[in-house]
Design a protein around this motif. Structure first.
Motif, PDB file in Angstrom:
ATOM      1  N   LEU A   1       0.933  -1.141  -0.099  1.00  0.00           N
ATOM      2  CA  LEU A   1       0.001   0.091  -0.034  1.00  0.00           C
ATOM      3  C   LEU A   1       0.724   1.410  -0.153  1.00  0.00           C
ATOM      4  O   LEU A   1       2.010   1.293   0.416  1.00  0.00           O
ATOM      5  CB  LEU A   1      -0.860   0.029   1.155  1.00  0.00           C
ATOM      6  CG  LEU A   1      -1.807  -1.237   1.110  1.00  0.00           C
ATOM      7  CD1 LEU A   1      -2.518  -1.184   2.695  1.00  0.00           C
ATOM      8  CD2 LEU A   1      -2.895  -1.442   0.168  1.00  0.00           C
ATOM      9  N   SER A   2       0.238   2.301  -0.433  1.00  0.00           N
ATOM     10  CA  SER A   2       0.932   3.367  -0.438  1.00  0.00           C
ATOM     11  C   SER A   2       1.111   4.490   0.713  1.00  0.00           C
ATOM     12  O   SER A   2       0.572   3.759   1.861  1.00  0.00           O
ATOM     13  CB  SER A   2       0.204   4.625  -1.485  1.00  0.00           C
ATOM     14  OG  SER A   2      -1.167   4.745  -1.115  1.00  0.00           O
TER      15      SER A   2
ATOM     16  N   ALA B   1      -3.211   1.407  -7.776  1.00  0.00           N
ATOM     17  CA  ALA B   1      -3.954   2.644  -7.360  1.00  0.00           C
ATOM     18  C   ALA B   1      -5.488   2.262  -6.806  1.00  0.00           C
ATOM     19  O   ALA B   1      -6.381   3.416  -6.499  1.00  0.00           O
ATOM     20  CB  ALA B   1      -3.927   3.690  -8.431  1.00  0.00           C
ATOM     21  N   ASP B   2      -6.068   1.149  -6.586  1.00  0.00           N
ATOM     22  CA  ASP B   2      -7.124   0.691  -6.170  1.00  0.00           C
ATOM     23  C   ASP B   2      -7.037   1.064  -4.672  1.00  0.00           C
ATOM     24  O   ASP B   2      -6.176   0.979  -4.007  1.00  0.00           O
ATOM     25  CB  ASP B   2      -7.395  -0.802  -6.225  1.00  0.00           C
ATOM     26  CG  ASP B   2      -7.923  -1.365  -7.392  1.00  0.00           C
ATOM     27  OD1 ASP B   2      -8.530  -0.202  -8.321  1.00  0.00           O
ATOM     28  OD2 ASP B   2      -8.157  -2.460  -7.614  1.00  0.00           O
ATOM     29  N   ALA B   3      -8.141   1.955  -4.216  1.00  0.00           N
ATOM     30  CA  ALA B   3      -8.088   2.401  -2.857  1.00  0.00           C
ATOM     31  C   ALA B   3      -8.187   1.072  -1.843  1.00  0.00           C
ATOM     32  O   ALA B   3      -8.979   0.139  -2.089  1.00  0.00           O
ATOM     33  CB  ALA B   3      -9.480   3.234  -2.654  1.00  0.00           C
ATOM     34  N   GLU B   4      -7.463   1.270  -0.810  1.00  0.00           N
ATOM     35  CA  GLU B   4      -7.478   0.179   0.001  1.00  0.00           C
ATOM     36  C   GLU B   4      -8.729  -0.277   0.783  1.00  0.00           C
ATOM     37  O   GLU B   4      -9.193  -1.338   0.672  1.00  0.00           O
ATOM     38  CB  GLU B   4      -6.620   0.415   1.207  1.00  0.00           C
ATOM     39  CG  GLU B   4      -6.279  -0.688   2.204  1.00  0.00           C
ATOM     40  CD  GLU B   4      -7.315  -0.754   3.348  1.00  0.00           C
ATOM     41  OE1 GLU B   4      -7.643  -1.866   4.082  1.00  0.00           O
ATOM     42  OE2 GLU B   4      -7.947   0.180   3.595  1.00  0.00           O
TER      43      GLU B   4
ATOM     44  N   GLY C   1      -2.875   4.152   1.836  1.00  0.00           N
ATOM     45  CA  GLY C   1      -4.066   4.351   1.076  1.00  0.00           C
ATOM     46  C   GLY C   1      -4.579   3.749  -0.184  1.00  0.00           C
ATOM     47  O   GLY C   1      -5.697   3.401  -0.290  1.00  0.00           O
ATOM     48  N   CYS C   2      -3.852   3.434  -1.007  1.00  0.00           N
ATOM     49  CA  CYS C   2      -3.996   2.511  -2.233  1.00  0.00           C
ATOM     50  C   CYS C   2      -3.030   1.769  -2.445  1.00  0.00           C
ATOM     51  O   CYS C   2      -1.816   1.781  -1.967  1.00  0.00           O
ATOM     52  CB  CYS C   2      -4.407   3.783  -3.460  1.00  0.00           C
ATOM     53  SG  CYS C   2      -3.141   4.455  -3.727  1.00  0.00           S
ATOM     54  N   VAL C   3      -3.292   0.734  -3.693  1.00  0.00           N
ATOM     55  CA  VAL C   3      -2.553  -0.409  -3.932  1.00  0.00           C
ATOM     56  C   VAL C   3      -1.457   0.196  -4.720  1.00  0.00           C
ATOM     57  O   VAL C   3      -1.623   0.938  -5.818  1.00  0.00           O
ATOM     58  CB  VAL C   3      -3.360  -1.370  -4.689  1.00  0.00           C
ATOM     59  CG1 VAL C   3      -2.421  -2.527  -5.040  1.00  0.00           C
ATOM     60  CG2 VAL C   3      -4.104  -2.254  -3.557  1.00  0.00           C
TER      61      VAL C   3
ATOM     62  N   ARG D   1     -10.455  -3.774   0.218  1.00  0.00           N
ATOM     63  CA  ARG D   1     -10.227  -4.564   1.656  1.00  0.00           C
ATOM     64  C   ARG D   1     -10.791  -6.040   1.827  1.00  0.00           C
ATOM     65  O   ARG D   1     -10.351  -6.833   1.999  1.00  0.00           O
ATOM     66  CB  ARG D   1     -10.486  -3.846   2.758  1.00  0.00           C
ATOM     67  CG  ARG D   1     -10.168  -4.375   4.050  1.00  0.00           C
ATOM     68  CD  ARG D   1     -10.684  -3.458   4.932  1.00  0.00           C
ATOM     69  NE  ARG D   1     -10.129  -1.957   4.902  1.00  0.00           N
ATOM     70  CZ  ARG D   1     -10.775  -0.730   5.331  1.00  0.00           C
ATOM     71  NH1 ARG D   1     -12.157  -1.067   5.867  1.00  0.00           N
ATOM     72  NH2 ARG D   1     -10.280   0.390   5.042  1.00  0.00           N
TER      73      ARG D   1
END
Length: 417
Positions: A30-31, A52-55, A35-37, A59
């Protein structure tokens, strides 16, 4: 001939290196602030996890798939990257570190060398010495070396050598133009309008047409795809336009003291990078950011660039200037989400022009920085730091899934029996 080398699924590979039981498992990294992948194993890609998929959106799917999540462990990735580059340097007289996970190598005029065997040796030895899986692409230009690398990955190969016109033509024939290095969205749109779908289609365009439609950069790419070198390997320090350190806070910050600690930390990081590449900065920029995505909050995006009286790379001097700049742009009443420090006007440390009438003691600052670096190199980053950086640093970014500092902290080194 040139080689382009990069680490396969870099961040994931670094994590798996110390957790071999994760081989075959779905792994994502994650970033900042989780926040995101930003990195995925092949298994994660197979179940549809995108960059950039949001975590919070993936989830549940990751939980149901028994996936393993990691927060970004930049200290680990940077150290493993350095080990990779040191290994690659054994096989070339000129190495250009292009990013944390990729580099270009000059192989020279090696007509009598078996390139396939040599490239396989590089791939095998680097894996044996670092544990990192890499892909190697070789070609007569930087663009073709990069294209060879991407093509090898798509074919599931460890390396690909494009050393003949026939091999080049065969590879570019169905290579998507959008995947060619240097083709951004603007160029891609223009090429689509002209029904250019593959790298082969692009090569078939007239050079004059390419130069007119895509400026000199597009023309250089066109020439390189025909095997005519137009770009060269350069020392990264020579081409550096700036050095930056920034980070989002784990929650909104409204107190100057906390933000001051963050700016001091970033200033120290920038100063260290300057010293590592034996350079100094003539300008320092400090900026603040509120959350532009939260329309309920008042927005404020100030920045201030300060001309350094004398080119600097000492932690003390860089931090002092940056903290002063922060105080100049600080406005209470806003909820700040991010801050950062940027150094520009980079010059070699040996080319600094001093002032005969100045009482600035550069030698003193250099001695202090040297002691700082030696202690932190021996006992770990952050062992010794300026008091301005604070102790608790409660503002630091969220890292709920952070792995151990296997290679940079004595307490985290793996013990075998």
């Amino acid at each position: 001939m040139y080689a382009h080398v990069d680490i396969n699924n870099c961040y994931v590979s670094c994590e798996r290196l110390f957790r071999p039981e994760l081989e075959g498992r779905i792994v994502v990294v994650l970033s900042n602030n989780d926040g995101c992948v930003i990195a995925r194993s092949n298994e994660a890609k197979a179940i549809g996890i995108k960059m950039a998929d949001a975590e919070f959106l993936v989830r549940q799917r990751l939980k149901e798939s028994n996936a393993v999540m990691f927060s970004s462990n930049y200290a680990l990735y940077a150290d493993m990257s350095a080990r990779l580059m040191n290994n690659l340097a054994r096989y070339t007289y000129l190495l250009m570190v292009y990013s944390i996970d990729e580099a270009f190598m000059a192989l020279g005029n090696i007509a009598d060398l078996d390139l396939d065997k040599h490239t396989e040796t590089i791939s095998t030895n680097v894996f044996d010495h670092t544990g990192l899986p890499i892909t190697v692409g070789v070609g007569p230009t930087l663009s073709l070396a990069k294209l060879a690398n991407k093509s090898a990955k798509k074919k599931g190969r460890k390396f690909l050598v494009l050393d003949t016109a026939e091999k080049i033509s065969e590879t570019v024939k169905d290579f998507p133009i959008e995947d060619v290095w240097g083709v951004g969205m603007a160029y891609y749109s223009k090429l689509q309008e002209n029904n250019i779908v593959t790298a082969h289609d692009f090569r078939e365009l007239k050079a004059d047409f390419v130069r007119k439609q895509m400026t000199v950069q597009g023309w250089r790419l066109h020439q390189e795809l025909w095997g005519i070198p137009c770009n060269e390997i350069k020392d990264v320090a020579e081409r550096s336009k700036g050095i930056e350190s920034s980070q989002s806070f784990n929650t909104y910050q409204t107190e100057l003291e906390k933000v001051e600690e963050a700016v001091a930390m970033h200033a120290g990081t920038v100063a260290l990078k300057l010293r590592q590449q034996k350079s100094m900065a003539l300008q320092l920029t400090v900026y603040l950011r509120t959350n532009k995505h939260n329309v309920k909050h008042d927005q404020y995006y100030p920045s201030l660039t300060v001309k350094v009286p004398f080119a600097a790379n000492s932690s003390h001097e860089v931090t002092r200037i940056c903290v002063q700049a922060l105080k100049a742009i600080w406005q209470p009443g806003y909820k700040y989400l991010k801050t950062g420090v940027r150094a520009t006007g980079i010059i070699p440390a040996g080319e600094v022009q001093y002032n005969l009438f100045s009482n600035y003691d550069n030698t003193k600052h250099q001695d202090i920085s040297s002691v700082l670096d030696k202690i932190n190199d021996r006992y770990g980053r952050g062992t010794l730091k300026l008091a301005t950086e604070g102790v608790s640093q409660t503002w630091k970014m969220k890292q709920d899934y952070l792995s151990k500092q296997y290679t940079t902290q004595w307490s985290d080194i793996i013990i075998t029996r």
